[in-house]
Design a protein around this motif. Structure first.
Motif, PDB file in Angstrom:
ATOM      1  N   PRO A  59      -7.882  -0.165  -5.313  1.00  0.00           N
ATOM      2  CA  PRO A  59      -7.936  -1.200  -4.278  1.00  0.00           C
ATOM      3  C   PRO A  59      -6.703  -2.101  -4.361  1.00  0.00           C
ATOM      4  O   PRO A  59      -6.312  -2.541  -5.434  1.00  0.00           O
ATOM      5  CB  PRO A  59      -9.219  -1.974  -4.626  1.00  0.00           C
ATOM      6  N   MET A  60      -6.092  -2.332  -3.200  1.00  0.00           N
ATOM      7  CA  MET A  60      -4.814  -3.049  -3.151  1.00  0.00           C
ATOM      8  C   MET A  60      -4.916  -4.290  -2.275  1.00  0.00           C
ATOM      9  O   MET A  60      -5.419  -4.225  -1.152  1.00  0.00           O
ATOM     10  CB  MET A  60      -3.723  -2.158  -2.553  1.00  0.00           C
ATOM     11  N   THR A  61      -4.418  -5.401  -2.795  1.00  0.00           N
ATOM     12  CA  THR A  61      -4.197  -6.542  -1.939  1.00  0.00           C
ATOM     13  C   THR A  61      -2.807  -6.389  -1.315  1.00  0.00           C
ATOM     14  O   THR A  61      -2.135  -5.375  -1.526  1.00  0.00           O
ATOM     15  CB  THR A  61      -4.347  -7.866  -2.700  1.00  0.00           C
ATOM     16  N   ASP A 118       0.826  -1.203   0.000  1.00  0.00           N
ATOM     17  CA  ASP A 118       0.000   0.000   0.000  1.00  0.00           C
ATOM     18  C   ASP A 118       0.863   1.257   0.000  1.00  0.00           C
ATOM     19  O   ASP A 118       0.650   2.183  -0.788  1.00  0.00           O
ATOM     20  CB  ASP A 118      -0.917  -0.029   1.225  1.00  0.00           C
ATOM     21  N   PRO A 123      -8.891  -7.235  -1.931  1.00  0.00           N
ATOM     22  CA  PRO A 123      -8.270  -5.980  -1.470  1.00  0.00           C
ATOM     23  C   PRO A 123      -8.218  -5.878   0.049  1.00  0.00           C
ATOM     24  O   PRO A 123      -9.150  -6.280   0.749  1.00  0.00           O
ATOM     25  CB  PRO A 123      -9.191  -4.906  -2.057  1.00  0.00           C
ATOM     26  N   SER A 178      -6.935  -2.693   1.221  1.00  0.00           N
ATOM     27  CA  SER A 178      -7.077  -1.244   1.399  1.00  0.00           C
ATOM     28  C   SER A 178      -7.661  -0.635   0.135  1.00  0.00           C
ATOM     29  O   SER A 178      -7.601  -1.219  -0.946  1.00  0.00           O
ATOM     30  CB  SER A 178      -5.719  -0.611   1.734  1.00  0.00           C
ATOM     31  N   TYR A 179      -8.219   0.561   0.312  1.00  0.00           N
ATOM     32  CA  TYR A 179      -8.974   1.222  -0.749  1.00  0.00           C
ATOM     33  C   TYR A 179      -8.595   2.703  -0.816  1.00  0.00           C
ATOM     34  O   TYR A 179      -8.049   3.256   0.137  1.00  0.00           O
ATOM     35  CB  TYR A 179     -10.479   1.107  -0.467  1.00  0.00           C
TER      36      TYR A 179
END
Length: 367
Positions: free
Chosen positions: A358-360, A141, A346, A348-349
């Motif tokens: 959106p992140m994994t 992130d 995900p 976080s956004y």
């Protein structure tokens, strides 16, 4: 498919390791399992305080100069002991647990420099406990330009959606730093750090009273808050900035109370935390109808009272009253996030950490 996930969390309050088991598919929580806790010893806590001081000079997240290497070994060992004790106490076997979410101990958080450092050796922990470990949750992130915090909002949403009550709902976590998750149905998820949590107060109690914290807020209840000091502190640019935004534990350490009785100092810092949380209200799309408080601050009755006084007609309640395990929510969340990481969902956004998409995240280490 549901996973049995064990979450581990060691927060900025430096109190110890929280352990919590949940059954989840990374989208919903099917069941809550037992919880555990492994406190840091005074010597371990002192070592971590030294690590925090040394970490301010870091420029690379994998560097472990000086005392940081020793601190990482201590953190890893403490987490391994916490898992071993938890498994034994609950008559489980390592193979009963599908995945472990290991947050580690944050020693530096500088997202503006694309740098966040959590010490704790994921591969070493996986080998010690004989269970796959997901770790290093925040790095992807931050590298993508996000704040890297707060990271619990997706779990707060899963909990809040189970309440079936009218929103907006805000879940407040008061740890070393305070953060909020604003939930209004499935579509609106906003999060940010709001300011100090217990860190300033705990450090003050340690300096002045040789106590680790203000139990139930009893000491602050004896004092009178300096509202002029609080008003000046709230003029810092951070408080007017819109979400998402995040903090390092020590970002407000330079604030000096001046000459006042210790009880007034405790009252002022407690009220500052409450005022900083309430300061986020004008920055939200709608005024919250209810606030659910979790983390160590939920046990501080003076802090809860001060928050109620500052949020108007909204309902403020401790998470425990809803059947949530307040002390274990962050640990549960990292079990939940481990399951999401395994599934490529995900973590976080844009509206929670400011990441572009959106992140994994998370790195898996196998025993």
């Amino acid at each position: 498919m549901m996973l049995t996930a064990l979450g581990l969390m060691s927060g900025t309050s430096l109190d110890g390791v929280d352990v919590a088991l949940i059954e989840t598919d990374g989208k919903q929580v099917k069941a809550f399992g037992p919880t555990g806790y492994r406190p840091y010893s005074p010597a371990e806590r002192n070592l971590l305080r030294q690590a925090l001081s040394e970490a301010v000079h870091l420029s690379q997240r994998d560097a472990r100069p000086g005392i940081l290497a020793e601190a990482e070994r201590v953190v890893t060992r403490a987490h391994a002991e916490a898992v071993a004790t938890f498994v034994a106490q609950n008559r489980m076997r390592p193979e009963d647990i599908d995945i472990v979410g290991f947050h580690g101990q944050t020693v530096l958080h500088r997202p503006e420099k694309r740098l966040t450092v959590q010490i704790g050796d994921g591969p070493a922990l996986a080998k010690a406990i004989h269970i796959p470990v997901v770790h290093d949750f925040r790095a992807a992130d931050v590298e993508a330009g996000g704040q890297g915090a707060p990271f619990v909002p997706v779990y707060h949403r899963a909990l809040a959606n189970s309440l079936e009550r009218e929103g907006p709902i805000v879940v407040v976590n008061i740890g070393g730093v305070s953060n909020i998750t604003y939930i209004d149905g499935n579509d609106t998820l906003i999060a940010c750090d709001t300011g100090p949590g217990n860190a300033l107060l705990d450090d003050f109690m340690y300096r002045t009273m040789n106590q680790a914290f203000d139990a139930e807020g009893k000491f602050a209840a004896l004092g009178k808050a300096d509202e002029a000091w609080i008003a000046r502190a709230l003029e810092l640019p951070f408080f007017a900035a819109p979400p998402p935004k995040s903090l390092d534990r020590n970002d407000f350490a330079a604030l000096k109370l001046g000459d006042m009785p210790p009880a007034d100092g405790a009252a002022t810092l407690t009220a500052f935390t409450a005022a900083a949380i309430a300061r986020v209200i004008p920055l939200l799309p709608r005024r919250p109808r209810s606030w659910v408080v979790c983390g160590g601050g939920a046990r501080n009755l003076t802090m809860l009272r001060m928050l109620r006084e500052r949020v108007g007609s909204a309902y403020v309640e401790a998470a425990e009253t809803l059947g949530w395990a307040s002390d274990a929510i962050e640990a549960q969340a990292f079990g939940f996030l481990a399951a999401r990481g395994l599934r490529g969902l995900p973590l976080s956004y844009p509206a929670t950490t400011g990441v572009p998409m959106p992140m994994t995240g998370g790195v898996i280490a196998r025993p």
